[in-house]
Write a protein that holds these residues in place. Structure first.
Motif, PDB file in Angstrom:
ATOM      1  N   HIS A 171      -6.701   0.427   9.222  1.00  0.00           N
ATOM      2  CA  HIS A 171      -7.787  -0.525   9.482  1.00  0.00           C
ATOM      3  C   HIS A 171      -8.465  -0.930   8.167  1.00  0.00           C
ATOM      4  N   PHE A 172      -7.650  -0.997   7.109  1.00  0.00           N
ATOM      5  CA  PHE A 172      -8.077  -1.468   5.791  1.00  0.00           C
ATOM      6  C   PHE A 172      -9.087  -0.547   5.115  1.00  0.00           C
ATOM      7  N   ASP A 173      -9.065   0.725   5.484  1.00  0.00           N
ATOM      8  CA  ASP A 173      -9.957   1.717   4.878  1.00  0.00           C
ATOM      9  C   ASP A 173      -9.250   2.353   3.683  1.00  0.00           C
ATOM     10  N   ARG A 174      -9.720   2.063   2.505  1.00  0.00           N
ATOM     11  CA  ARG A 174      -9.075   2.568   1.285  1.00  0.00           C
ATOM     12  C   ARG A 174      -9.165   4.079   1.156  1.00  0.00           C
ATOM     13  N   PHE A 175     -10.123   4.701   1.854  1.00  0.00           N
ATOM     14  CA  PHE A 175     -10.300   6.138   1.776  1.00  0.00           C
ATOM     15  C   PHE A 175      -9.691   6.885   2.973  1.00  0.00           C
ATOM     16  N   ALA A 176      -8.954   6.178   3.804  1.00  0.00           N
ATOM     17  CA  ALA A 176      -8.349   6.811   4.986  1.00  0.00           C
ATOM     18  C   ALA A 176      -7.340   7.878   4.570  1.00  0.00           C
ATOM     19  N   VAL A 177      -7.371   9.000   5.280  1.00  0.00           N
ATOM     20  CA  VAL A 177      -6.406  10.086   5.066  1.00  0.00           C
ATOM     21  C   VAL A 177      -5.905  10.514   6.440  1.00  0.00           C
ATOM     22  N   SER A 178      -4.582  10.520   6.614  1.00  0.00           N
ATOM     23  CA  SER A 178      -4.005  10.894   7.907  1.00  0.00           C
ATOM     24  C   SER A 178      -3.954  12.419   8.041  1.00  0.00           C
ATOM     25  N   ARG A 179      -3.609  12.880   9.226  1.00  0.00           N
ATOM     26  CA  ARG A 179      -3.527  14.330   9.458  1.00  0.00           C
ATOM     27  C   ARG A 179      -2.406  14.976   8.655  1.00  0.00           C
ATOM     28  N   VAL A 180      -1.438  14.167   8.182  1.00  0.00           N
ATOM     29  CA  VAL A 180      -0.359  14.726   7.353  1.00  0.00           C
ATOM     30  C   VAL A 180      -0.582  14.456   5.873  1.00  0.00           C
ATOM     31  N   GLY A 181      -1.734  13.848   5.536  1.00  0.00           N
ATOM     32  CA  GLY A 181      -2.080  13.665   4.128  1.00  0.00           C
ATOM     33  C   GLY A 181      -1.803  12.313   3.533  1.00  0.00           C
ATOM     34  N   ALA A 182      -1.305  11.353   4.330  1.00  0.00           N
ATOM     35  CA  ALA A 182      -1.078  10.004   3.803  1.00  0.00           C
ATOM     36  C   ALA A 182      -2.417   9.361   3.455  1.00  0.00           C
ATOM     37  N   GLN A 183      -2.433   8.563   2.384  1.00  0.00           N
ATOM     38  CA  GLN A 183      -3.700   8.076   1.848  1.00  0.00           C
ATOM     39  C   GLN A 183      -3.748   6.551   1.727  1.00  0.00           C
ATOM     40  N   GLY A 184      -4.982   6.042   1.843  1.00  0.00           N
ATOM     41  CA  GLY A 184      -5.256   4.653   1.486  1.00  0.00           C
ATOM     42  C   GLY A 184      -4.899   3.616   2.531  1.00  0.00           C
ATOM     43  N   VAL A 185      -5.013   2.360   2.119  1.00  0.00           N
ATOM     44  CA  VAL A 185      -4.864   1.241   3.051  1.00  0.00           C
ATOM     45  C   VAL A 185      -3.470   1.149   3.669  1.00  0.00           C
ATOM     46  N   MET A 186      -2.438   1.602   2.938  1.00  0.00           N
ATOM     47  CA  MET A 186      -1.076   1.569   3.482  1.00  0.00           C
ATOM     48  C   MET A 186      -0.543   2.963   3.766  1.00  0.00           C
ATOM     49  N   GLN A 187      -1.447   3.968   3.718  1.00  0.00           N
ATOM     50  CA  GLN A 187      -1.114   5.341   4.090  1.00  0.00           C
ATOM     51  C   GLN A 187       0.147   5.845   3.384  1.00  0.00           C
ATOM     52  N   VAL A 188       0.028   5.936   2.077  1.00  0.00           N
ATOM     53  CA  VAL A 188       1.128   6.394   1.223  1.00  0.00           C
ATOM     54  C   VAL A 188       1.040   7.908   1.065  1.00  0.00           C
ATOM     55  N   MET A 189       2.173   8.573   1.182  1.00  0.00           N
ATOM     56  CA  MET A 189       2.202  10.018   0.989  1.00  0.00           C
ATOM     57  C   MET A 189       2.084  10.353  -0.497  1.00  0.00           C
ATOM     58  N   PRO A 190       1.190  11.287  -0.864  1.00  0.00           N
ATOM     59  CA  PRO A 190       0.956  11.607  -2.277  1.00  0.00           C
ATOM     60  C   PRO A 190       2.181  12.111  -3.034  1.00  0.00           C
ATOM     61  N   PHE A 191       3.169  12.671  -2.328  1.00  0.00           N
ATOM     62  CA  PHE A 191       4.327  13.202  -3.049  1.00  0.00           C
ATOM     63  C   PHE A 191       5.075  12.117  -3.831  1.00  0.00           C
ATOM     64  N   TRP A 192       4.887  10.846  -3.411  1.00  0.00           N
ATOM     65  CA  TRP A 192       5.567   9.765  -4.135  1.00  0.00           C
ATOM     66  C   TRP A 192       5.109   9.689  -5.584  1.00  0.00           C
ATOM     67  N   LYS A 193       3.867  10.078  -5.863  1.00  0.00           N
ATOM     68  CA  LYS A 193       3.364  10.012  -7.241  1.00  0.00           C
ATOM     69  C   LYS A 193       4.178  10.913  -8.153  1.00  0.00           C
ATOM     70  N   ASN A 194       4.481  12.119  -7.687  1.00  0.00           N
ATOM     71  CA  ASN A 194       5.288  13.045  -8.484  1.00  0.00           C
ATOM     72  C   ASN A 194       6.749  12.596  -8.546  1.00  0.00           C
ATOM     73  N   GLU A 195       7.227  12.008  -7.451  1.00  0.00           N
ATOM     74  CA  GLU A 195       8.617  11.554  -7.409  1.00  0.00           C
ATOM     75  C   GLU A 195       8.898  10.525  -8.494  1.00  0.00           C
ATOM     76  N   ILE A 196       7.910   9.684  -8.778  1.00  0.00           N
ATOM     77  CA  ILE A 196       8.136   8.637  -9.786  1.00  0.00           C
ATOM     78  C   ILE A 196       7.472   8.973 -11.127  1.00  0.00           C
ATOM     79  N   GLY A 197       6.975  10.206 -11.248  1.00  0.00           N
ATOM     80  CA  GLY A 197       6.414  10.662 -12.524  1.00  0.00           C
ATOM     81  C   GLY A 197       5.063  10.072 -12.869  1.00  0.00           C
ATOM     82  N   ARG A 198       4.243   9.770 -11.834  1.00  0.00           N
ATOM     83  CA  ARG A 198       2.911   9.218 -12.083  1.00  0.00           C
ATOM     84  C   ARG A 198       1.857  10.009 -11.283  1.00  0.00           C
ATOM     85  N   PRO A 199       1.727  11.302 -11.561  1.00  0.00           N
ATOM     86  CA  PRO A 199       0.806  12.136 -10.781  1.00  0.00           C
ATOM     87  C   PRO A 199      -0.648  11.733 -10.925  1.00  0.00           C
ATOM     88  N   GLU A 200      -0.963  10.953 -11.973  1.00  0.00           N
ATOM     89  CA  GLU A 200      -2.355  10.558 -12.201  1.00  0.00           C
ATOM     90  C   GLU A 200      -2.772   9.353 -11.364  1.00  0.00           C
TER      91      GLU A 200
END
Length: 201
Positions: free
Chosen positions: A115-144
């Motif tokens: 619902h366009f909430d940038r701070f949304a966090v799902s019960r499995v940890g997906a984040q942001g407006v498109m509910q991206v899983m945080p593990f993708w940051k490490n997968e592509i080498g951009r943990p920051e």
């Protein structure tokens, strides 16, 4: 057929003039409507102008104005701040277009996911407006990377969505199910397509 001035007459109006008139009406409606304020907000008008000028993903400025104003009205039920809406819409259009995706469908995904909430966090940890899983940051080498940042989140989201759409050879129901992690079920895909048909198409 010539008029008295020797100028060819046609019953068809000039498309550019028609579009310009439509844009003017939409801008006046948006900036002057009671939803925004009793008087046009000069700061918002300046922001709209700046947003349109920065919207390089559009073929011309008229298209940018029409799309941004129209979609800003639709988005107002979810995002109250008009400045935030215009910024978000410009990023959606630019990033979706760069990945050969329809911006309206990306908006439908965002509605269903958060619902366009940038701070949304799902019960499995997906984040942001498109509910991206945080593990993708490490997968592509951009943990920051900050997934609550709207532009960052949309960049991840459209990249993932486009990957699944290509993998499914353009089949949206399957691609959306993979994006949501519910492959084999069409429940999520139906929600997105319903939102698209009702509010964003």
């Amino acid at each position: 057929m010539m008029n008295s001035f020797g100028i060819a007459h046609t019953n068809m109006p000039n498309p550019r003039l028609v579009r310009g008139f439509v844009v003017l009406c939409l801008v006046i409606f948006t900036l002057c409507s009671p939803v925004a304020s009793a008087n046009p907000d000069p700061e918002l008008a300046a922001l709209l102008k700046k947003t349109v000028n920065q919207a390089s993903s559009f073929e011309d400025k008229y298209d940018a104005e029409v799309w941004l104003v129209d979609m800003s009205q639709r988005l107002s039920r979810f995002v109250k701040d008009p400045k935030e809406r215009l910024t978000m819409l410009r990023q959606v259009h630019r990033l979706a277009t760069a990945h050969d995706l329809q911006p309206s469908l990306v908006l439908a995904v965002m509605e269903v996911e958060s619902h366009f909430d940038r701070f949304a966090v799902s019960r499995v940890g997906a984040q942001g407006v498109m509910q991206v899983m945080p593990f993708w940051k490490n997968e592509i080498g951009r943990p920051e990377d900050n997934l609550t940042d709207i532009e960052t989140n949309i960049t991840y989201g459209v990249t993932i969505l486009k990957h699944y759409l290509d993998r499914e050879k353009g089949r949206w129901p399957e691609a959306l199910a993979r994006y949501n992690g519910s492959y084999g079920s069409y429940r999520y895909s139906t929600k997105v397509m319903d939102a698209w048909q009702k509010r964003w198409k």
